[in-house]
Design an enzyme around this catalytic site. Structure first.
Site, PDB file in Angstrom:
ATOM      1  N   CYS A 136      -1.538   7.872  -0.384  1.00  0.00           N
ATOM      2  CA  CYS A 136      -1.706   6.477   0.039  1.00  0.00           C
ATOM      3  C   CYS A 136      -2.943   5.874  -0.583  1.00  0.00           C
ATOM      4  O   CYS A 136      -4.021   6.441  -0.516  1.00  0.00           O
ATOM      5  CB  CYS A 136      -1.975   6.371   1.530  1.00  0.00           C
ATOM      6  SG  CYS A 136      -0.778   7.071   2.552  1.00  0.00           S
TER       7      CYS A 136
ATOM      8  N   CYS B 104      -8.804  -4.957  -0.412  1.00  0.00           N
ATOM      9  CA  CYS B 104      -9.303  -4.009   0.583  1.00  0.00           C
ATOM     10  C   CYS B 104     -10.215  -3.017  -0.158  1.00  0.00           C
ATOM     11  O   CYS B 104      -9.833  -2.470  -1.202  1.00  0.00           O
ATOM     12  CB  CYS B 104      -8.143  -3.301   1.263  1.00  0.00           C
ATOM     13  SG  CYS B 104      -7.020  -4.490   2.052  1.00  0.00           S
TER      14      CYS B 104
ATOM     15  N   CYS C 133      -9.081   0.635  -1.153  1.00  0.00           N
ATOM     16  CA  CYS C 133      -7.743   0.822  -1.753  1.00  0.00           C
ATOM     17  C   CYS C 133      -7.811   0.679  -3.265  1.00  0.00           C
ATOM     18  O   CYS C 133      -8.334  -0.310  -3.774  1.00  0.00           O
ATOM     19  CB  CYS C 133      -6.785  -0.210  -1.163  1.00  0.00           C
ATOM     20  SG  CYS C 133      -5.173  -0.241  -1.967  1.00  0.00           S
TER      21      CYS C 133
ATOM     22  N   GLU D 298       4.223   1.833  -9.388  1.00  0.00           N
ATOM     23  CA  GLU D 298       4.478   3.229  -9.053  1.00  0.00           C
ATOM     24  C   GLU D 298       5.363   3.342  -7.810  1.00  0.00           C
ATOM     25  O   GLU D 298       5.325   2.497  -6.926  1.00  0.00           O
ATOM     26  CB  GLU D 298       3.146   3.956  -8.849  1.00  0.00           C
ATOM     27  CG  GLU D 298       2.397   4.057 -10.175  1.00  0.00           C
ATOM     28  CD  GLU D 298       1.054   4.761 -10.079  1.00  0.00           C
ATOM     29  OE1 GLU D 298       0.672   5.403 -11.061  1.00  0.00           O
ATOM     30  OE2 GLU D 298       0.389   4.669  -9.042  1.00  0.00           O
TER      31      GLU D 298
ATOM     32  N   CYS E 288       8.384   5.747  -1.052  1.00  0.00           N
ATOM     33  CA  CYS E 288       7.355   4.710  -0.899  1.00  0.00           C
ATOM     34  C   CYS E 288       7.474   3.769  -2.084  1.00  0.00           C
ATOM     35  O   CYS E 288       7.279   4.176  -3.229  1.00  0.00           O
ATOM     36  CB  CYS E 288       5.991   5.397  -0.853  1.00  0.00           C
ATOM     37  SG  CYS E 288       4.628   4.240  -0.734  1.00  0.00           S
TER      38      CYS E 288
ATOM     39  N   HIS F  85      -7.318  -0.350  10.736  1.00  0.00           N
ATOM     40  CA  HIS F  85      -8.498   0.245  10.077  1.00  0.00           C
ATOM     41  C   HIS F  85      -9.877  -0.019  10.669  1.00  0.00           C
ATOM     42  O   HIS F  85     -10.855   0.577  10.210  1.00  0.00           O
ATOM     43  CB  HIS F  85      -8.558  -0.143   8.594  1.00  0.00           C
ATOM     44  CG  HIS F  85      -7.332   0.214   7.806  1.00  0.00           C
ATOM     45  ND1 HIS F  85      -6.602   1.371   8.017  1.00  0.00           N
ATOM     46  CD2 HIS F  85      -6.691  -0.434   6.802  1.00  0.00           C
ATOM     47  CE1 HIS F  85      -5.590   1.404   7.178  1.00  0.00           C
ATOM     48  NE2 HIS F  85      -5.610   0.330   6.444  1.00  0.00           N
TER      49      HIS F  85
ATOM     50  N   CYS G  66      -2.332  -6.287  -6.433  1.00  0.00           N
ATOM     51  CA  CYS G  66      -2.364  -6.919  -5.111  1.00  0.00           C
ATOM     52  C   CYS G  66      -3.425  -8.016  -5.153  1.00  0.00           C
ATOM     53  O   CYS G  66      -4.476  -7.835  -5.756  1.00  0.00           O
ATOM     54  CB  CYS G  66      -2.723  -5.873  -4.047  1.00  0.00           C
ATOM     55  SG  CYS G  66      -2.594  -6.481  -2.350  1.00  0.00           S
TER      56      CYS G  66
END
Ligand code: SAH
Ligand code: SF4
Length: 390
Positions: free
Chosen positions: A367, A138, A141, A114, A127, A249, A134
């Site tokens: 995000c 995390c 996410c 995306e 973006c 974070h 990935c």
């Protein structure tokens, strides 16, 4: 959530054409020059031909060799015999009520990533993604719940910028007065994937995008976001020269281990050391510390004070990201009061601490919400919670 304003399903061919020709998009200048010579361009003409072709492809956005009118006809034919100018295929485009655009893009092998375009009053940010999925997990996410399928090639990364320019109609028109306003004025490597685990391709792609004879986006208009791949951090400055953002974070290793598991490999102290040593760090090129605000997890005043301590000695700004929820997410967004109290503490300590406005939530473009719908290898809610140590 409101319904997205439009959703076009574009009827483009489902499959990229099979070809043994070389795709020009994403080749660095050196690689393209070599390829031109290998295809039969005389050595003494190579520099000039490279310059001409580069301008057609990256300045004018031309995809058809036949339209490259300052090249001799038989040279155009030679190019067409050996090369293609291919972009990833846009499968769907959604436009949010706030103007944010999300493209679902298909790459070779049928994988999907995306790309999100975020228009603001003073800028437009694209973006882009660096990997399909990935390898990192995390816990907050959405992309992290998708298994990595593969790294994107440099061509697929540059292609994301080019297809967004196509959609926004941003290529210059020959003969028209030069228009300096840019719809895509900034690029962030904050889509799917960990860019520092695909360093060479990301670097080559950004070199193409920054090249002055083409798309010509300044290096300070590009921000690469990493979860903290310490050994690759310095190269971001020396080999790309773009700005750096770090997904911080948390203010203790205990919490960061759960949120950003790469912390178990390179902990907060090691990460901060690498950031302090970041080449070219200055007040005008500060590191952005991204900090997602998770209710009851990392959002207390003590966290804010600890963060200020940790930042000492690093030219930094803190970008507070209200958590964007996704189906099955094991966290909630912190309250507005909490986020503002946190921001005030950071600000009063002398650091800019903007709160990022969630954009494109109605189309799941905010995000951390990106994840291609075709990737079916989903983790269960229980698995996500277990990995988060909940
Ligand atoms: N892999 C890189 C870049 C992609 S993520 C990285 O982790 O930095 C871009 C940013 O969005 C990161 O700061 C990431 O931590 C944040 N993010 C991920 N999921 C989120 C969510 N659900 N809500 C808000 N921010 C999120
Ligand atoms: Fe990967 Fe970044 Fe998501 Fe972590 S936050 S899982 S590193 S994309």
């Amino acid at each position: 959530m409101t319904a997205p304003i439009t959703q076009d399903v574009l009827t483009l061919p489902r499959k990229l054409p099979e070809t043994d020709k070389t795709n020009i998009v994403g080749l660095t200048r050196d690689a393209l020059r070599e390829a031109l010579v290998a295809a039969g361009t005389p050595e003494r003409q190579a520099k000039m031909r490279l310059g001409q072709l580069w301008q057609w492809v990256y300045h004018w956005g031309v995809r058809d060799f036949a339209a490259m009118t300052n090249l001799a006809k038989d040279y155009r034919a030679l190019l067409a015999d050996h090369f293609t100018i291919d972009l990833p295929e846009v499968v769907t485009r959604q436009i949010s009520a706030d103007g944010t655009r999300k493209y679902l893009v298909r790459i070779a092998g049928g994988h999907e990533v995306e790309v999100v375009y975020i228009p603001e009053t003073d800028r437009g940010t694209l973006c882009i993604s660096s990997q399909v999925g990935c390898t990192l997990t995390c816990s907050f996410c959405h992309t992290g719940t998708q298994k990595l399928v593969r790294n994107l090639t440099a061509g697929e990364i540059v292609g994301q910028v080019m297809l967004a320019r196509d959609d926004l109609g941003e290529w210059p028109v020959q003969g028209a007065p030069k228009d300096e306003t840019r719809l895509i004025s900034n690029i962030v490597l904050m889509g799917m994937g960990e860019p520092l685990y695909n360093f060479e391709n990301v670097r080559d792609a950004m070199k193409v995008v920054m090249d002055n004879e083409g798309i010509a986006l300044g290096r300070r208009r590009i921000t690469l976001s990493t979860s903290g791949v310490v050994p690759e951090i310095a190269r971001t400055a020396t080999e790309i020269g773009c700005l750096l953002a770090v997904s911080f974070h948390a203010t203790t290793d205990e919490v960061r281990d759960q949120l950003v598991p790469i912390n178990k490999r390179w902990n907060i102290a090691t990460l901060l050391e690498a950031l302090k040593a970041y080449p070219g760090l200055s007040n005008s090129e500060r590191i952005t510390f991204e900090y997602v605000m998770l209710d009851g997890v990392n959002d207390t005043k003590e966290d804010a004070y600890r963060l200020v301590e940790l930042l000492k000695g690093i030219p930094a700004k803190v970008n507070l990201i209200p958590f964007n929820e996704w189906p099955g997410a094991p966290y909630k967004r912190s309250s507005g009061n909490r986020i503002h109290a946190f921001a005030d503490i950071i600000y009063n300590a002398g650091y800019a601490s903007p709160i990022r406005t969630p954009r494109g939530e109605d189309i799941m473009a905010a995000c951390g919400q990106l994840k291609s719908a075709t990737e079916r290898a989903r983790k269960s809610k229980a698995q996500i919670a277990a990995e988060a140590g909940l």
